[in-house]
Design a protein around this motif. Structure first.
Motif, short mmCIF file in Angstrom:
data_model
loop_
_atom_site.label_atom_id
_atom_site.label_comp_id
_atom_site.label_asym_id
_atom_site.label_seq_id
_atom_site.Cartn_x
_atom_site.Cartn_y
_atom_site.Cartn_z
N GLY A 7 0.82 -1.20 0.00
CA GLY A 7 0.00 0.00 0.00
C GLY A 7 0.86 1.25 0.00
O GLY A 7 2.05 1.22 -0.33
N THR A 8 0.26 2.37 0.39
CA THR A 8 0.95 3.66 0.30
C THR A 8 2.20 3.70 1.18
O THR A 8 3.20 4.32 0.83
N ILE A 14 4.02 1.22 10.74
CA ILE A 14 3.63 2.56 11.13
C ILE A 14 2.28 2.52 11.85
O ILE A 14 1.52 1.56 11.71
N LYS A 15 2.02 3.56 12.62
CA LYS A 15 0.72 3.71 13.28
C LYS A 15 0.10 5.02 12.80
O LYS A 15 0.76 6.06 12.81
N LYS A 75 -3.71 8.24 2.51
CA LYS A 75 -2.73 9.21 1.99
C LYS A 75 -2.04 9.96 3.13
O LYS A 75 -0.92 10.43 3.00
N ASP A 76 -2.72 10.09 4.29
CA ASP A 76 -2.19 10.86 5.42
C ASP A 76 -2.12 9.98 6.67
O ASP A 76 -2.86 9.01 6.80
N VAL A 77 -1.26 10.37 7.62
CA VAL A 77 -1.11 9.59 8.86
C VAL A 77 -2.17 9.95 9.89
O VAL A 77 -2.30 9.29 10.92
N GLY A 78 -2.90 11.01 9.65
CA GLY A 78 -3.97 11.42 10.57
C GLY A 78 -4.66 12.65 10.03
O GLY A 78 -4.17 13.28 9.07
N SER A 134 1.45 13.75 5.05
CA SER A 134 1.14 12.61 4.19
C SER A 134 1.97 11.41 4.63
O SER A 134 3.03 11.55 5.26
N VAL A 135 1.50 10.21 4.30
CA VAL A 135 2.24 8.99 4.63
C VAL A 135 3.63 9.05 4.00
O VAL A 135 4.63 8.71 4.64
N GLY A 136 3.71 9.51 2.75
CA GLY A 136 4.98 9.60 2.05
C GLY A 136 5.97 10.53 2.73
O GLY A 136 7.14 10.20 2.89
N LYS A 137 5.50 11.69 3.16
CA LYS A 137 6.39 12.66 3.82
C LYS A 137 6.81 12.16 5.20
O LYS A 137 7.97 12.28 5.59
N PHE A 138 5.87 11.58 5.93
CA PHE A 138 6.15 11.06 7.28
C PHE A 138 7.26 9.99 7.22
O PHE A 138 8.25 10.05 7.96
N ILE A 139 7.11 9.03 6.31
CA ILE A 139 8.11 7.96 6.20
C ILE A 139 9.39 8.49 5.57
O ILE A 139 10.50 8.18 6.02
N GLY A 140 9.25 9.33 4.52
CA GLY A 140 10.42 9.87 3.82
C GLY A 140 11.31 10.68 4.74
O GLY A 140 12.54 10.53 4.72
N ASP A 141 10.74 11.55 5.55
CA ASP A 141 11.53 12.38 6.48
C ASP A 141 12.25 11.51 7.50
O ASP A 141 13.42 11.75 7.83
#
Length: 620
Positions: free
Chosen positions: A270-271, A307-308, A325-328, A333-340
């Protein structure tokens, strides 16, 4: 003629009387696939009875994630499942509602359950509706409330009473055998599920039928449990608020990942997994300041991401693929959260741990060297495969494929790999053209043990098989959910099975690890009299059939698939199909396994065969 038309109009008339509203349990029982995926009988890990167990467990896991109850007891005896946690317990006045009223549950209140798995208030109701017996008890502050159901109908509503039990919830159920035909729970499918729960929740203990599962090292333990090749460098383990990741490389081809959201194993990714793969490759490329190809960085990569997120969006009730698409609601966004996180933590790790970064660099350079060495062969092979696919006599395709963007029955898509014209002919005439394709081998395939991936492109059959499966760039685009090896049950047939499994283990191990490869079991004997015919898959079944149909039944020994008529074969690849899944255990280190069976240790293997030889007597 006019009367017939009038009659037809009356039959197909569409009025208010045709509109029905099903109550919650009737809808679940009529459409169980919407809630638990496929049904099955327990032979496979994704069968419905394991989803029922998981749904009951998820509520207990959510309690642990909120800080309540460090131990969960699970028992499975004679088809009856019991799950007991030591969390807060369901509010006593709502025990019946949460187990029998749709859209009712604590997960809608994000203050009580911020990052839970069960969000739709459906899971435990599905367990209730699909069980011939369902019992739920809640224990809170010295009081107990219990209710019992039968196929979703309440049969006992016990009053609140005093209790000496610890706080928590007890759930018991027996799957309904009118829905799950001849079902049986297998420990080999339950234990990996429970292990994943403890890997993802360090400190949690799950006791299953008296056996304790506990993890001290989280996702590191998960990778060590699942890797069937040795890591090239110590596993990198990084964690932060609401995120944990592990990463290493091995000498295997392809990539291998495990992904989780709020403790849920998202087997289809998934994302979050897409973001993880992208972020890791980009960070490594930037760290070395070299223009490495992402494919070279990822070759042999093994990793896991957990991730949570608040209010995750899954693409189905069985929650195997994240769509969020977002963590909350207010988060990145999920991408920015994991990428950072990956950019910061993995980059720091590589700067500090030079020994690991040097081994990783060498692995990437080796992958790049091999890729460039076979680039010319690859280009020619692709062109050849493209031409062959237009008129590929080896592949008799089906209409439905696993990677179809829209449609249904994708999970049923299968590719039978056969040897010889007679066997492929029998299957081709008998198959379901919608979901069953056939790939015909010409004799025995090459023994690929110890060879590089160059052989996949140089060998025409391997190249065409790779193209048919669409797995050159990984199994994300896999065209068939089941890859079924269908060979004769003789020495040559067994050899071909070994050669094909060797090919998959060498170059596409994820096909086997993700449970896509099967062996077709076909009958060895047909025993019949004038009234009845019995097909037998073993010597024991043959003896039993002879006794049943005596005196003097006719006995036929099938020595090859081509000897079975298409009319008979239709059953063996249809409603009566018997498949044996090819699986790998933790102690099955691929290199050692292939070395023994397919390497040059002739005497060692010869002694093994002699020690394990079974002599089959000819049937009179």
């Amino acid at each position: 003629m006019e009367e017939n038309i009038e009659e037809k109009i009356l039959v197909t008339e569409y009025t208010e009387e045709n509109i029905r509203t099903l109550d919650w349990k009737e809808h679940i029982r009529r459409r169980p696939g919407m809630y638990i995926g496929k049904l099955g009988d327990g032979s496979h890990s994704d069968d419905g009875i394991y989803v029922l167990l998981k749904e009951a467990l998820d509520n207990s896991i959510d309690e642990y994630m909120m800080g309540y109850g460090k131990t969960i007891e699970v028992t499975v005896v004679d088809g009856k499942v019991t799950v007991r946690d030591h969390g807060r317990g369901i509010p006593l006045g709502k025990v019946i509602d949460v187990s029998s009223k749709m859209n009712t549950g604590g997960k809608y209140d994000s203050k009580a359950f911020k990052k839970s798995v069960g969000l739709n208030g459906v899971g435990i109701k599905a367990v209730n509706a699909l069980s011939s017996f369902f019992r739920i008890s809640s224990f809170r502050e010295g009081e107990e409330k219990t209710a019992e159901f039968e196929r979703g109908n309440i049969i006992n509503d016990y009053p609140i009473s005093e209790t000496e039990h610890d706080n928590g919830t007890l759930t018991e159920f027996i799957p309904d055998d009118t829905i799950f035909k001849d079902y049986h729970y297998l420990n080999e499918h339950i234990e990996p599920l429970l292990k994943n729960y403890v890997f993802l929740n360090t400190g949690l203990s799950i006791i299953f039928n008296g056996k304790k599962f506990h993890s001290k090292n989280g996702l590191v333990d998960l990778l060590n449990e699942n890797m069937t090749t040795d890591p090239l460098y110590p596993i990198i383990h990084l964690s932060g608020d609401d995120i944990e990741m592990v990463l290493t490389h091995s000498d295997q081809y392809g990539e291998e990942y495990y992904s989780f959201v709020n403790g849920q194993h998202t087997t289809q990714g998934g994302t979050h997994l897409a973001a993880f793969r992208e972020a890791v490759a980009r960070t490594i490329k930037e760290y070395y300041s070299k223009n490495f190809d992402y494919a070279d960085i990822r070759s042999g990569m093994v990793g896991a991401i957990s991730i949570k997120v608040e209010e995750p969006v899954f693409e189905s009730q069985t929650k195997t693929k994240l769509g969020s698409k977002d963590v909350g609601p207010d988060g990145p966004s999920v991408g920015k959260f994991i990428g950072d996180f990956v950019k910061r933590e993995l980059d720091n790790f590589l700067h500090i741990n030079h020994e690991t970064s040097e081994i990783l660099l060498q692995k990437i350079q080796d992958s790049e060297k091999e890729r460039k060495a076979i680039a010319g062969v690859t280009k020619l092979a692709r062109e050849r495969a493209k031409k062959a696919n237009l008129h590929n006599r080896k592949l008799r395709d089906c209409r439905v494929h696993l990677n179809d963007l829209k449609g249904k029955d994708q999970e049923e898509s299968s590719l039978f790999i056969t040897e010889g014209d007679s066997a492929s002919g029998s299957i081709t005439k008998s198959r379901d053209v919608n979901t069953q394709a056939v790939f015909s081998l010409r004799g025995k395939p090459l023994n690929s043990f110890g060879l590089t991936k160059k052989v996949v492109y140089e060998n025409e059959e391997f190249n065409l098989l790779q193209a048919a499966l669409n797995i050159e760039d990984g199994i994300e685009g896999l065209r068939y959910n089941k890859v079924i090896v269908a060979t004769d049950a003789d020495v040559d047939g067994m050899h071909i099975r070994l050669l094909l499994i060797t090919f998959f283990l060498q170059f596409f191990p994820d096909l086997i690890k993700k449970g896509h490869v099967y062996i077709l079991q076909t009958p060895l004997f047909r025993v019949r009299n004038k009234k009845e015919t019995i097909y037998c898959y073993s010597e024991e079944e043959r003896i039993s059939a002879i006794n049943k149909l005596s005196p003097n039944p006719e006995i036929t020994r099938f020595k090859g698939l081509g000897e079975i008529s298409p009319d008979e074969f239709r059953h063996f690849i249809g409603k009566d199909i018997r498949l044996e899944q090819v699986t790998l255990r933790r102690n099955d280190l691929v290199k050692g396994l292939l070395e023994f069976y397919m390497g040059k240790n002739t005497m060692e293997r010869q002694n093994f065969i002699i020690d394990n030889l079974v002599i089959e007597e000819d049937v009179a």
